[in-house]
Design an enzyme around this catalytic site. Structure first.
Site, PDB file in Angstrom:
ATOM      1  N   THR A   7       4.310  53.390   7.677  1.00 24.16           N
ATOM      2  CA  THR A   7       3.069  54.142   7.863  1.00 24.16           C
ATOM      3  C   THR A   7       2.020  53.645   6.886  1.00 24.16           C
ATOM      4  OG1 THR A   7       2.022  56.328   7.902  1.00 24.16           O
ATOM      5  CG2 THR A   7       3.772  56.033   6.283  1.00 24.16           C
ATOM      6  N   ASN A   9      -0.465  55.774   6.334  1.00 31.49           N
ATOM      7  CA  ASN A   9      -1.052  57.074   5.974  1.00 31.49           C
ATOM      8  C   ASN A   9      -0.318  57.598   4.729  1.00 31.49           C
ATOM      9  OD1 ASN A   9      -1.366  59.912   5.851  1.00 31.49           O
ATOM     10  ND2 ASN A   9      -2.007  59.975   7.984  1.00 31.49           N
ATOM     11  N   LYS A  12       1.399  61.035   4.925  1.00 30.68           N
ATOM     12  CA  LYS A  12       2.693  61.008   5.627  1.00 30.68           C
ATOM     13  C   LYS A  12       3.769  60.438   4.712  1.00 30.68           C
ATOM     14  CE  LYS A  12       1.556  59.944  10.467  1.00 30.68           C
ATOM     15  NZ  LYS A  12       1.841  58.931  11.493  1.00 30.68           N
ATOM     16  N   ASP A  69       5.046  58.962  14.843  1.00 30.12           N
ATOM     17  CA  ASP A  69       3.762  59.045  15.528  1.00 30.12           C
ATOM     18  C   ASP A  69       3.569  60.516  15.827  1.00 30.12           C
ATOM     19  OD1 ASP A  69       1.557  57.277  16.567  1.00 30.12           O
ATOM     20  OD2 ASP A  69       1.892  58.587  18.278  1.00 30.12           O
ATOM     21  N   PHE A 152      -3.766  67.191   5.114  1.00 30.38           N
ATOM     22  CA  PHE A 152      -4.604  66.103   5.623  1.00 30.38           C
ATOM     23  C   PHE A 152      -4.893  66.371   7.098  1.00 30.38           C
ATOM     24  CE2 PHE A 152      -1.705  63.511   8.309  1.00 30.38           C
ATOM     25  CZ  PHE A 152      -0.500  64.118   8.020  1.00 30.38           C
ATOM     26  N   GLY A 153      -5.610  65.447   7.699  1.00 31.34           N
ATOM     27  CA  GLY A 153      -5.852  65.521   9.153  1.00 31.34           C
ATOM     28  C   GLY A 153      -6.409  66.872   9.580  1.00 31.34           C
ATOM     29  N   ASP A 155      -4.963  69.798   9.253  1.00 27.92           N
ATOM     30  CA  ASP A 155      -4.375  70.945   8.543  1.00 27.92           C
ATOM     31  C   ASP A 155      -5.388  72.078   8.295  1.00 27.92           C
ATOM     32  OD1 ASP A 155      -1.780  70.029   8.481  1.00 27.92           O
ATOM     33  OD2 ASP A 155      -1.948  69.091   6.513  1.00 27.92           O
ATOM     34  N   LYS A 173       4.676  73.754   3.734  1.00 20.09           N
ATOM     35  CA  LYS A 173       4.400  73.130   5.038  1.00 20.09           C
ATOM     36  C   LYS A 173       5.676  72.479   5.580  1.00 20.09           C
ATOM     37  CE  LYS A 173       1.775  69.393   7.202  1.00 20.09           C
ATOM     38  NZ  LYS A 173       0.821  68.290   7.047  1.00 20.09           N
ATOM     39  N   HIS A 178       6.151  70.221  12.079  1.00 18.26           N
ATOM     40  CA  HIS A 178       6.700  69.258  13.042  1.00 18.26           C
ATOM     41  C   HIS A 178       7.423  68.127  12.300  1.00 18.26           C
ATOM     42  CE1 HIS A 178       2.772  68.448  11.518  1.00 18.26           C
ATOM     43  NE2 HIS A 178       2.650  67.261  12.072  1.00 18.26           N
TER      44      HIS A 178
HETATM   45  P1  ITT Z   1       0.326  55.600  10.773  1.00 13.60           P
HETATM   46  O1  ITT Z   1       0.176  55.247  12.238  1.00 13.60           O
HETATM   47  O2  ITT Z   1       0.095  54.422   9.887  1.00 13.60           O
HETATM   48  O3  ITT Z   1       1.605  56.304  10.469  1.00 13.60           O
HETATM   49  P2  ITT Z   1      -1.817  57.485  11.322  1.00 13.60           P
HETATM   50  O4  ITT Z   1      -2.492  58.536  10.521  1.00 13.60           O
HETATM   51  O5  ITT Z   1      -2.704  56.534  12.096  1.00 13.60           O
HETATM   52  O6  ITT Z   1      -0.830  56.648  10.362  1.00 13.60           O
HETATM   53  P3  ITT Z   1      -0.775  58.523  13.818  1.00 13.60           P
HETATM   54  O7  ITT Z   1      -1.252  57.394  14.642  1.00 13.60           O
HETATM   55  O8  ITT Z   1       0.613  59.059  14.072  1.00 13.60           O
HETATM   56  O9  ITT Z   1      -0.779  58.169  12.275  1.00 13.60           O
HETATM   57  O10 ITT Z   1      -1.822  59.706  13.953  1.00 13.60           O
HETATM   58  C1  ITT Z   1      -1.496  60.943  13.452  1.00 13.60           C
HETATM   59  C2  ITT Z   1      -2.764  61.773  13.301  1.00 13.60           C
HETATM   60  O11 ITT Z   1      -2.469  63.116  13.753  1.00 13.60           O
HETATM   61  C3  ITT Z   1      -3.123  61.904  11.829  1.00 13.60           C
HETATM   62  O12 ITT Z   1      -4.000  60.887  11.419  1.00 13.60           O
HETATM   63  C4  ITT Z   1      -3.729  63.295  11.777  1.00 13.60           C
HETATM   64  O13 ITT Z   1      -5.060  63.267  12.184  1.00 13.60           O
HETATM   65  C5  ITT Z   1      -2.906  64.060  12.827  1.00 13.60           C
HETATM   66  N1  ITT Z   1      -1.723  64.682  12.187  1.00 13.60           N
HETATM   67  C6  ITT Z   1      -0.414  64.324  12.335  1.00 13.60           C
HETATM   68  N2  ITT Z   1       0.378  65.070  11.566  1.00 13.60           N
HETATM   69  C7  ITT Z   1      -0.432  65.918  10.917  1.00 13.60           C
HETATM   70  C8  ITT Z   1      -0.209  66.922   9.966  1.00 13.60           C
HETATM   71  O14 ITT Z   1       1.005  67.174   9.500  1.00 13.60           O
HETATM   72  N3  ITT Z   1      -1.263  67.600   9.511  1.00 13.60           N
HETATM   73  C9  ITT Z   1      -2.505  67.327   9.957  1.00 13.60           C
HETATM   74  N4  ITT Z   1      -2.815  66.387  10.833  1.00 13.60           N
HETATM   75  C10 ITT Z   1      -1.776  65.679  11.318  1.00 13.60           C
END
Ligand code: ITT
Length: 199
Positions: A7, A9, A12, A69, A152-153, A155, A173, A178
Site C-alpha cells: 500500500t 497509503n 492503512k 482494496d 483518514f479518508g 472517517d 476503530k 471493515h
Molecule cells: P493503496 O491502493 O496504495 O492501498 P489507496 O488509498 O489508493 O491506497 P484504495 O485504492 O483501496 O487505497 O482506496 C481506498 C479509499 O477508500 C481510501 O483512499 C479512502 O478514501 C477510503 N477508505 C478506505 N478505508 C477507509 C477507512 O478505514 N476510513 C476512511 N476512508 C477509507
C-alpha cells in the site's frame, strides 16, 4: 518470515502494523523495498483490485505480499464512490474535499436514507504464489457534518451507532472497522499456514 504490505497509503500501513503483529512475521512496506512502480487499479471490484496489487508486487519482489482494496458505498448514491473512493471527484483533491462533495450531495437527505458501509477486500499471496482473499464490511451511515480529524479518508463523515470514525482512536476503530475485521481473519489464515510449514 517477511510479508510486504502493498500500500502507498500510510494510514492503512499503520492499521496493518497495529493489527498484523505476529512473532514470526516481519512486515515490510513498499518504501522498505524501494518499490515505486505504478499499480493500475483497473478492476471494477475490490476483490479484483486487491488481487492486482498483490500479484504485481509479488511478481517483482518474490515475497509473500498482502494488500487491501477498500472504499465507501453509499446506498443513496447507488453505492458510489465504491472502488473509486480514493479518486472520487478528481485525482488531486484532498480527503477533506472529497468528504465535502459527499456532504453536499447528501444535503437534505433524511437519516434513514443515509445508510452506507465501508468495504474492504484483503488479498494475501504466499511464497508459492497462492492467493487467499477475505472481504469484510462495516455498516453505518453518513453524518450531516464533517466531524473530527482522526483517521483518514471518509472517517470524519462516517458514523456507527452515532459515533463518528473521525472522533475515535485507531484502536477503537480497529474493533469494528471493515479493515480490522478483515485483517483479523487473514491473520488467522497466515498463522495456520506458518504452523503447517513448521510441522
Ligand atoms: P493503496 O491502493 O496504495 O492501498 P489507496 O488509498 O489508493 O491506497 P484504495 O485504492 O483501496 O487505497 O482506496 C481506498 C479509499 O477508500 C481510501 O483512499 C479512502 O478514501 C477510503 N477508505 C478506505 N478505508 C477507509 C477507512 O478505514 N476510513 C476512511 N476512508 C477509507
Amino acid at each position: 518470515m517477511d510479508i510486504v504490505v502493498a500500500t502507498n497509503n500510510h494510514h492503512k500501513l499503520r492499521e496493518f502494523n497495529r493489527l498484523l503483529e505476529l512473532d514470526d512475521i516481519n512486515l515490510l512496506s513498499l518504501k522498505d523495498e524501494n518499490y515505486n512502480d505504478y499499480i493500475d487499479e483497473s478492476g471494477i471490484t475490490f476483490k479484483e483490485n486487491s488481487k492486482i496489487k498483490v500479484k504485481q508486487v509479488y511478481l517483482k519482489l518474490k515475497k509473500p505480499t498482502i494488500a487491501d482494496d477498500s472504499g465507501l458505498e453509499i446506498d443513496f448514491l447507488n453505492s458510489e464512490p465504491g472502488v473509486y473512493s480514493a479518486r472520487y471527484g478528481g485525482e488531486d483533491l484532498t480527503d477533506k474535499e472529497r468528504c465535502f462533495i459527499i456532504l453536499d450531495r447528501m444535503k437534505g437527505v433524511v437519516k434513514k436514507d443515509r445508510s452506507a458501509r465501508f468495504r474492504c477486500c484483503i488479498s494475501y499471496i504466499d511464497e508459492k504464489g497462492v492467493i487467499y482473499q477475505v472481504e469484510e464490511t462495516c455498516e453505518g451511515y453518513i453524518s450531516e457534518n464533517y466531524i473530527g480529524e482522526n483517521g483518514f479518508g471518509y472517517d470524519p463523515i462516517f458514523l456507527v451507532d452515532d459515533v463518528c470514525f473521525g472522533l475515535i482512536r485507531g484502536s477503537q476503530k480497529d474493533i469494528i472497522s471493515h479493515r480490522g475485521k478483515a485483517i483479523r481473519k487473514i491473520k488467522k489464515y497466515i498463522l495456520e499456514k506458518v504452523v503447517e510449514k513448521n510441522e
